[in-house]
Design an enzyme around this catalytic site. Structure first.
Site, PDB file in Angstrom:
ATOM      1  N   CYS A   1       2.716   8.410   1.696  1.00 14.42           N
ATOM      2  CA  CYS A   1       3.334   7.226   2.915  1.00 14.42           C
ATOM      3  C   CYS A   1       3.432   6.006   2.038  1.00 14.42           C
ATOM      4  CB  CYS A   1       2.266   7.114   3.845  1.00 14.42           C
ATOM      5  SG  CYS A   1       2.729   5.915   5.051  1.00 14.42           S
TER       6      CYS A   1
ATOM      7  N   CYS B   1       4.656  -7.778   7.778  1.00 10.32           N
ATOM      8  CA  CYS B   1       5.527  -7.350   8.707  1.00 10.32           C
ATOM      9  C   CYS B   1       5.539  -8.304   9.778  1.00 10.32           C
ATOM     10  CB  CYS B   1       4.901  -5.922   9.314  1.00 10.32           C
ATOM     11  SG  CYS B   1       5.865  -5.127  10.593  1.00 10.32           S
TER      12      CYS B   1
ATOM     13  N   CYS C   1      -2.222  -2.773  14.710  1.00 16.03           N
ATOM     14  CA  CYS C   1      -1.861  -2.670  13.242  1.00 16.03           C
ATOM     15  C   CYS C   1      -2.221  -3.788  12.229  1.00 16.03           C
ATOM     16  CB  CYS C   1      -0.307  -2.473  13.067  1.00 16.03           C
ATOM     17  SG  CYS C   1       0.361  -2.023  11.539  1.00 16.03           S
TER      18      CYS C   1
ATOM     19  N   GLU D   1       0.714  -1.232  -0.017  1.00 16.00           N
ATOM     20  CA  GLU D   1      -0.037   0.175  -0.115  1.00 16.00           C
ATOM     21  C   GLU D   1       0.991   1.251   0.058  1.00 16.00           C
ATOM     22  OE1 GLU D   1      -3.483  -2.043   2.964  1.00 16.00           O
ATOM     23  OE2 GLU D   1      -2.286  -0.211   3.420  1.00 16.00           O
TER      24      GLU D   1
ATOM     25  N   CYS E   1      -3.181   1.342   8.161  1.00 16.76           N
ATOM     26  CA  CYS E   1      -2.158   0.816   7.492  1.00 16.76           C
ATOM     27  C   CYS E   1      -2.446  -0.657   7.395  1.00 16.76           C
ATOM     28  CB  CYS E   1      -0.886   1.080   8.093  1.00 16.76           C
ATOM     29  SG  CYS E   1       0.516   0.371   7.435  1.00 16.76           S
TER      30      CYS E   1
ATOM     31  N   CYS F   1       2.746  -5.643  16.151  1.00 13.82           N
ATOM     32  CA  CYS F   1       1.916  -4.841  16.883  1.00 13.82           C
ATOM     33  C   CYS F   1       0.434  -5.093  16.985  1.00 13.82           C
ATOM     34  CB  CYS F   1       2.386  -3.445  16.378  1.00 13.82           C
ATOM     35  SG  CYS F   1       4.051  -2.902  16.553  1.00 13.82           S
TER      36      CYS F   1
END
Length: 339
Positions: A102, A109, A116, A89, A330, A113
């Site tokens: 961004c 990932c 997220c 993205e 995100c 977290c």
């Protein structure tokens, strides 16, 4: 190899080894950094060279898999399909000081977290320098808007892809390329202490944004697994070393989570920890993620928290919510696409 991941001196060496004159490298480099999709567009190159480059070094531009445009503020979210079928993205945001994109630095990932959406499904692979550069180039081309600022805060942990990110920064800063100043670039990290120290050695004039999101280890351990490897005191110490090395004030990202990190005691604890460290706190209204039980703080709680920090001598701003009518958080658009 993708030629767009090479610096101009590296590209010059490569083409000279193939018997081409040195000036050809600058021609190719300039075309690539304009965002051409094929060598056929490089009209000042001999046909034989274009054919050879096409066969040996495909450009592999990304394709728009999905695109969402906010009716409220014009924020545009892109889901790019890469040459291997994976998706990442980018978000284009319009501000009075210019247009900011961004970008993502990884496919997925591994940081885990809790708040997220990017981390669901784990890390697939790290992006190459040209794949980061393409997000900036083709967002600019598709939107028709010039990009003046870059934020490395999309999918992935930038410092977990350290070498490729450093190469991307060198490329996007290149005078022969997009020539975007380091002072117009922000790099976000969840707190990889050894990599923060390594970044400090490079003395880049970018803005380091540290995703803190908690005042102590007890809270941070529950929402950010990285804290178990690099506890909050180690992280703050690394930030102090970074400031001493670069003289660049650090921005701390702080997602406001209802009943978790938005109390008066949390604000006072932060003030104690930050004493003597020039810092700016960016208070972020939490975006709702379907898979997460965490809820955003109320407006009153955010305002109270901001007031406490500022009364204690820390500059704190509340991030303006953009793209609230699209998948703003995100990783959300990629997550939906995967499903």
């Amino acid at each position: 190899m993708n030629l767009k991941s090479l610096t101009l001196p590296e590209l010059t060496t490569l083409l000279k080894e193939q018997g081409e004159p040195g000036f050809r490298a600058k021609q190719v480099y300039t075309w690539l950094h304009k965002g051409v999709r094929s060598y056929a567009e490089m009209t000042n190159l001999p046909q034989s060279l274009r054919d050879r480059l096409e066969a040996q070094y495909p450009i592999c531009p990304p394709q728009v898999a999905r695109k969402q445009v906010s009716k409220l503020d014009g924020t545009t979210k892109y889901l790019w399909e890469l040459s291997d079928g994976n998706c990442v993205e980018s978000v284009l945001m319009r501000y009075h000081h210019g247009n900011t994109v961004c970008i993502s630095t990884e496919v997925g990932c591994r940081m885990g977290c809790a708040f997220c959406a990017s981390t669901h499904g784990g890390l697939i692979r790290r992006l190459e320098p040209f794949e980061m550069l393409d997000q900036v180039l083709f967002t600019q081309i598709d939107s028709g808007l010039p990009v003046s600022n870059i934020v490395l805060m999309g999918i992935g942990e930038p410092l977990d892809n350290f070498d490729n990110v450093m190469r991307f920064l060198e490329l996007v800063n290149s005078p022969e390329g997009m020539n975007i100043s380091m002072r117009h670039i922000s790099l976000s990290t969840c707190g990889l202490v050894p990599k923060i120290d390594l970044l400090a050695q490079k003395k880049l004039q970018l803005t380091l944004s540290v995703s803190l999101h908690a005042p102590n280890d007890a809270v941070r351990n529950t929402i950010m697994p990285v804290n178990k490897a690099y506890p909050i005191e180690e992280l703050i110490s690394a930030c102090r070393r970074y400031y001493e090395a670069t003289s660049r004030r650090i921005s701390f990202e702080y997602a406001m989570i209802n009943g978790v990190n938005d109390t008066e005691e949390a604000a006072k604890e932060l003030l104690r920890r930050m004493k003597g460290l020039p810092a700016h706190f960016n208070l972020i209204p939490l975006n709702h993620v379907e898979e997460s039980p965490l809820k955003p703080s109320t407006r009153q709680a955010v305002a109270r928290f901001q007031k406490l920090l500022e009364e204690g001598g820390i500059t704190a701003t509340v991030r303006r919510t953009l793209g609230s009518d699209i998948d703003a958080s995100c990783g959300q658009l990629r997550r939906k696409h995967m499903k």
